[in-house]
Design a protein around this motif. Structure first.
Motif, PDB file in Angstrom:
ATOM      1  N   ASN A  95      15.601 -55.027  -9.553  1.00 58.61           N
ATOM      2  CA  ASN A  95      14.960 -55.824  -8.504  1.00 58.61           C
ATOM      3  C   ASN A  95      15.609 -55.627  -7.143  1.00 58.61           C
ATOM      4  O   ASN A  95      15.026 -55.980  -6.123  1.00 58.61           O
ATOM      5  CB  ASN A  95      15.032 -57.314  -8.864  1.00 58.61           C
ATOM      6  CG  ASN A  95      14.444 -57.591 -10.221  1.00 58.61           C
ATOM      7  OD1 ASN A  95      13.289 -57.295 -10.477  1.00 58.61           O
ATOM      8  ND2 ASN A  95      15.251 -58.137 -11.115  1.00 58.61           N
ATOM      9  N   SER A  97      16.596 -53.861  -3.895  1.00 56.59           N
ATOM     10  CA  SER A  97      16.086 -52.725  -3.123  1.00 56.59           C
ATOM     11  C   SER A  97      17.235 -51.914  -2.543  1.00 56.59           C
ATOM     12  O   SER A  97      17.096 -50.728  -2.283  1.00 56.59           O
ATOM     13  CB  SER A  97      15.158 -53.198  -2.018  1.00 56.59           C
ATOM     14  OG  SER A  97      15.819 -54.096  -1.159  1.00 56.59           O
ATOM     15  N   SER A  98      18.375 -52.559  -2.341  1.00 55.04           N
ATOM     16  CA  SER A  98      19.575 -51.850  -1.892  1.00 55.04           C
ATOM     17  C   SER A  98      20.787 -52.685  -2.276  1.00 55.04           C
ATOM     18  O   SER A  98      20.679 -53.883  -2.528  1.00 55.04           O
ATOM     19  CB  SER A  98      19.550 -51.611  -0.382  1.00 55.04           C
ATOM     20  OG  SER A  98      19.628 -52.836   0.313  1.00 55.04           O
ATOM     21  N   MET A 108      16.768 -57.700  -1.667  1.00 57.57           N
ATOM     22  CA  MET A 108      15.539 -57.564  -2.445  1.00 57.57           C
ATOM     23  C   MET A 108      14.372 -57.351  -1.492  1.00 57.57           C
ATOM     24  O   MET A 108      14.389 -57.723  -0.379  1.00 57.57           O
ATOM     25  CB  MET A 108      15.297 -58.808  -3.282  1.00 57.57           C
ATOM     26  CG  MET A 108      16.355 -58.966  -4.361  1.00 57.57           C
ATOM     27  SD  MET A 108      16.063 -60.360  -5.431  1.00 57.57           S
ATOM     28  CE  MET A 108      14.878 -59.653  -6.564  1.00 57.57           C
TER      29      MET A 108
END
Length: 108
Positions: A95, A97-98, A108
């Motif tokens: 979940n 994103s980085s 997220m």
């Protein structure tokens, strides 16, 4: 879309057994809190289970996740890593994103 609870690896449960978490009446608590350099951060500690926790069991040990953190950890994998720089519990979170270099903070 089906959301799956987090998975805990055998290696993580074995590490909890090595440190005797259950013998101390403790579980590994994995929580998500606001903060860190990427917006969210993982809080990982030994703690006593609470009534609304999701309890994941294996090897006679338990990992607990509170209801607020659970959506952030859907389908994540909780593992234990031993490297030259140290040993720690790690989260592989699809979940996020980085994440930052420390592996504790994510967005997220």
């Amino acid at each position: 879309m089906l959301t799956l609870p987090p998975k805990v690896t055998d290696r993580a449960f074995e590490r909890l057994a090595e440190i005797g978490a259950q013998a101390q009446g403790k579980s590994l608590r994995v929580a998500v809190e606001g903060g860190g350099c990427s917006g969210f951060q993982y809080e990982i500690q030994l703690d006593e289970p609470k009534p609304d926790d999701l309890i994941l069991s294996g090897h006679g040990e338990t990992v607990v996740i509170d209801a607020i953190s659970l959506p952030f950890l859907a389908s994540a994998t909780i593992d234990f890593s031993e490297e030259l720089i140290g040993a720690r519990f790690i989260i592989d979170n699809p979940n996020a994103s980085s994440s930052c270099g420390c592996g504790v903070s994510f967005s997220m």
